[in-house]
Design a protein around this motif. Structure first.
Motif, mmCIF file in Angstrom:
data_model
loop_
_atom_site.group_PDB
_atom_site.id
_atom_site.type_symbol
_atom_site.label_atom_id
_atom_site.label_comp_id
_atom_site.label_asym_id
_atom_site.label_seq_id
_atom_site.Cartn_x
_atom_site.Cartn_y
_atom_site.Cartn_z
ATOM 1 N N LYS A 103 4.319 -19.616 -23.433
ATOM 2 C CA LYS A 103 5.779 -19.464 -23.519
ATOM 3 C C LYS A 103 6.038 -18.430 -24.604
ATOM 4 C CE LYS A 103 10.055 -21.239 -22.804
ATOM 5 N NZ LYS A 103 10.462 -22.611 -22.707
ATOM 6 N N VAL A 104 6.590 -17.300 -24.228
ATOM 7 C CA VAL A 104 6.811 -16.233 -25.203
ATOM 8 C C VAL A 104 8.284 -16.049 -25.574
ATOM 9 C CG1 VAL A 104 4.697 -14.953 -24.704
ATOM 10 C CG2 VAL A 104 6.734 -14.495 -23.346
ATOM 11 N N LYS A 105 9.187 -16.556 -24.720
ATOM 12 C CA LYS A 105 10.639 -16.403 -24.978
ATOM 13 C C LYS A 105 11.332 -17.693 -24.555
ATOM 14 C CE LYS A 105 11.791 -13.055 -22.394
ATOM 15 N NZ LYS A 105 12.219 -12.025 -21.541
ATOM 16 N N PRO A 106 12.470 -18.032 -25.166
ATOM 17 C CA PRO A 106 13.187 -19.231 -24.704
ATOM 18 C C PRO A 106 13.592 -19.077 -23.227
ATOM 19 C CG PRO A 106 14.172 -18.354 -26.721
ATOM 20 C CD PRO A 106 13.175 -17.346 -26.263
ATOM 21 N N THR A 107 13.671 -20.188 -22.529
ATOM 22 C CA THR A 107 14.126 -20.158 -21.136
ATOM 23 C C THR A 107 15.659 -20.150 -21.131
ATOM 24 O OG1 THR A 107 12.193 -21.459 -20.481
ATOM 25 C CG2 THR A 107 14.024 -21.401 -18.924
ATOM 26 N N ALA A 108 16.257 -19.253 -20.370
ATOM 27 C CA ALA A 108 17.725 -19.184 -20.284
ATOM 28 C C ALA A 108 18.270 -20.534 -19.834
ATOM 29 C CB ALA A 108 18.128 -18.093 -19.297
ATOM 30 N N THR A 109 19.438 -20.908 -20.393
ATOM 31 C CA THR A 109 19.966 -22.260 -20.132
ATOM 32 C C THR A 109 20.322 -22.490 -18.657
ATOM 33 O OG1 THR A 109 22.097 -21.438 -20.878
ATOM 34 C CG2 THR A 109 20.841 -22.730 -22.459
ATOM 35 N N LYS A 110 20.484 -21.405 -17.884
ATOM 36 C CA LYS A 110 20.808 -21.622 -16.456
ATOM 37 C C LYS A 110 19.606 -22.161 -15.663
ATOM 38 C CE LYS A 110 20.312 -16.739 -15.356
ATOM 39 N NZ LYS A 110 20.879 -15.561 -14.809
ATOM 40 N N TYR A 111 18.427 -22.193 -16.276
ATOM 41 C CA TYR A 111 17.225 -22.756 -15.634
ATOM 42 C C TYR A 111 16.811 -24.041 -16.323
ATOM 43 C CZ TYR A 111 17.056 -18.000 -13.873
ATOM 44 O OH TYR A 111 17.377 -16.800 -13.301
ATOM 45 N N PRO A 112 16.306 -25.020 -15.593
ATOM 46 C CA PRO A 112 16.121 -25.014 -14.153
ATOM 47 C C PRO A 112 17.464 -25.126 -13.416
ATOM 48 C CG PRO A 112 15.581 -27.173 -15.039
ATOM 49 C CD PRO A 112 15.884 -26.284 -16.198
ATOM 50 N N ARG A 113 17.486 -24.554 -12.204
ATOM 51 C CA ARG A 113 18.683 -24.692 -11.380
ATOM 52 C C ARG A 113 18.767 -26.123 -10.865
ATOM 53 N NH1 ARG A 113 17.041 -20.228 -7.340
ATOM 54 N NH2 ARG A 113 15.015 -20.871 -8.150
ATOM 55 N N LYS A 114 19.839 -26.427 -10.112
ATOM 56 C CA LYS A 114 20.017 -27.843 -9.743
ATOM 57 C C LYS A 114 18.924 -28.323 -8.766
ATOM 58 C CE LYS A 114 23.714 -27.852 -6.271
ATOM 59 N NZ LYS A 114 23.924 -26.564 -5.741
ATOM 60 N N ALA A 115 18.742 -29.647 -8.764
ATOM 61 C CA ALA A 115 17.648 -30.251 -8.006
ATOM 62 C C ALA A 115 17.568 -29.717 -6.576
ATOM 63 C CB ALA A 115 17.793 -31.768 -7.999
ATOM 64 N N GLY A 116 16.406 -29.300 -6.180
ATOM 65 C CA GLY A 116 16.176 -28.790 -4.835
ATOM 66 C C GLY A 116 16.229 -27.275 -4.739
ATOM 67 N N GLU A 117 17.017 -26.627 -5.639
ATOM 68 C CA GLU A 117 17.162 -25.160 -5.586
ATOM 69 C C GLU A 117 15.833 -24.413 -5.776
ATOM 70 O OE1 GLU A 117 19.999 -22.711 -5.717
ATOM 71 O OE2 GLU A 117 20.799 -24.290 -4.433
ATOM 72 N N PRO A 118 15.021 -24.802 -6.763
ATOM 73 C CA PRO A 118 13.787 -24.036 -6.965
ATOM 74 C C PRO A 118 12.907 -23.948 -5.712
ATOM 75 C CG PRO A 118 14.168 -25.449 -8.857
ATOM 76 C CD PRO A 118 15.186 -25.835 -7.812
ATOM 77 N N THR A 119 12.837 -25.045 -4.942
ATOM 78 C CA THR A 119 12.000 -24.981 -3.735
ATOM 79 C C THR A 119 12.712 -24.234 -2.607
ATOM 80 O OG1 THR A 119 12.760 -27.230 -3.272
ATOM 81 C CG2 THR A 119 10.491 -27.006 -3.978
ATOM 82 N N LYS A 120 14.058 -24.357 -2.568
ATOM 83 C CA LYS A 120 14.812 -23.695 -1.491
ATOM 84 C C LYS A 120 14.766 -22.183 -1.653
ATOM 85 C CE LYS A 120 18.399 -26.525 -0.877
ATOM 86 N NZ LYS A 120 19.772 -26.681 -1.377
ATOM 87 N N ALA A 121 14.918 -21.737 -2.900
ATOM 88 C CA ALA A 121 14.953 -20.288 -3.163
ATOM 89 C C ALA A 121 14.140 -19.984 -4.428
ATOM 90 C CB ALA A 121 16.409 -19.853 -3.342
ATOM 91 N N PRO A 122 12.806 -19.951 -4.318
ATOM 92 C CA PRO A 122 11.982 -19.700 -5.502
ATOM 93 C C PRO A 122 12.364 -18.380 -6.176
ATOM 94 C CG PRO A 122 10.617 -20.319 -3.624
ATOM 95 C CD PRO A 122 12.006 -20.135 -3.099
#
Ligand code: SAM
Length: 237
Positions: free
Chosen positions: A216-235
């Motif tokens: 981990k080199v940078k903080p993860t933007a607060t918009k991630y993770p997206r809502k449940a199911g989104e990561p698999t629907k649209a990687p």
């Protein structure tokens, strides 16, 4: 079986005590017993539980020295792989086990009680929901995960939990190069950077598994993770 585990672990740089060997034996018996009532694993034969579950999970030691880590989270742990195996092998760790299926956590709580393990939290949640919780976000030295999703999706599930300079350790099979190619944009977007791919042969098997070690080199933007199911629907990527 104990000798097999003792020798295999030694090959991976882990010296197990009699207490730890007994804990693994008890874990194996509970896994086999509970698996008759609920679907926990397709691997049930004694020797295979030792090699394909326990030793496979211990290969993490080839990629990073777990003796120097403090906090570990396992996302999509199922019947405790790799998190609970790592905790038995390295009892000093503070471990958080996460799974979306409640019945798997019921099994894990039983194993933890029977083995008398301390310093473990079991959380029933989807990764996407827990990843929004400030109490868990960027709070772990290591996120270890096996067989949950491809790297593009897995990075969104896991990198939000990892501290800066901590690592996502993704235990993978042979197809890792392809996954890395597809997942490289997602890893970058989420604040990760591939440091190394480690060959992690599993003792006493032909399995030539790989571990992607992602820093981990940078903080993860607060918009991630997206809502449940989104990561698999649209990687991402
Ligand atoms: N890691 C274990 C292993 O290697 O044996 C279990 C692998 S199993 C194929 C995948 C597990 O990930 C399941 O227990 C499932 O409930 C969990 N899982 C999948 N997607 C998840 C998510 N978004 N959040 C939390 N758990 C998830």
């Amino acid at each position: 079986m104990k000798q097999l585990l003792l020798d295999g672990a030694k090959e991976l740089g882990i010296n197990l005590t009699e207490t730890q060997l007994n804990q693994f034996m008890m874990y194996k018996s509970l896994l086999q017993e509970w698996n008759e009532k609920m679907n926990l694993t397709a691997i049930t034969e004694d020797r295979e539980v030792m090699t394909k579950h326990f030793l496979d999970c211990m290969t993490i030691q080839k990629a990073i020295d777990m003796n120097t880590q403090k906090t570990v989270i396992d996302i999509g742990t199922g019947a405790g792989f790799p998190g609970l195996v790592i905790k038995i092998a390295f009892p000093h760790l503070e471990l958080t086990l996460v799974d979306a299926l409640k019945k798997r956590l019921t099994f894990l709580e039983e194993v933890i009680n029977q083995l008398g393990l301390k310093g473990i939290k079991c959380i029933h949640s989807r990764a996407e929901d827990l990843g929004k919780n400030k109490a868990y976000r960027e709070g772990f030295d290591i996120c270890a995960s096996r067989a949950v999703a491809n790297l593009a999706v897995l990075s969104e599930y896991t990198l939000p939990f990892v501290k800066i300079d901590g690592y996502l350790m993704a235990l993978k099979g042979q197809k890792i190069e392809e996954e890395l190619e597809q997942g490289k944009k997602a890893i970058k977007i989420l604040g990760g950077q591939l440091e190394e791919v480690i060959h992690a042969g599993v003792p006493f098997t032909e399995l030539d598994h790989k571990i992607a070690k992602i820093r981990k080199v940078k903080p993860t933007a607060t918009k991630y993770p997206r809502k449940a199911g989104e990561p698999t629907k649209a990687p991402l990527g």
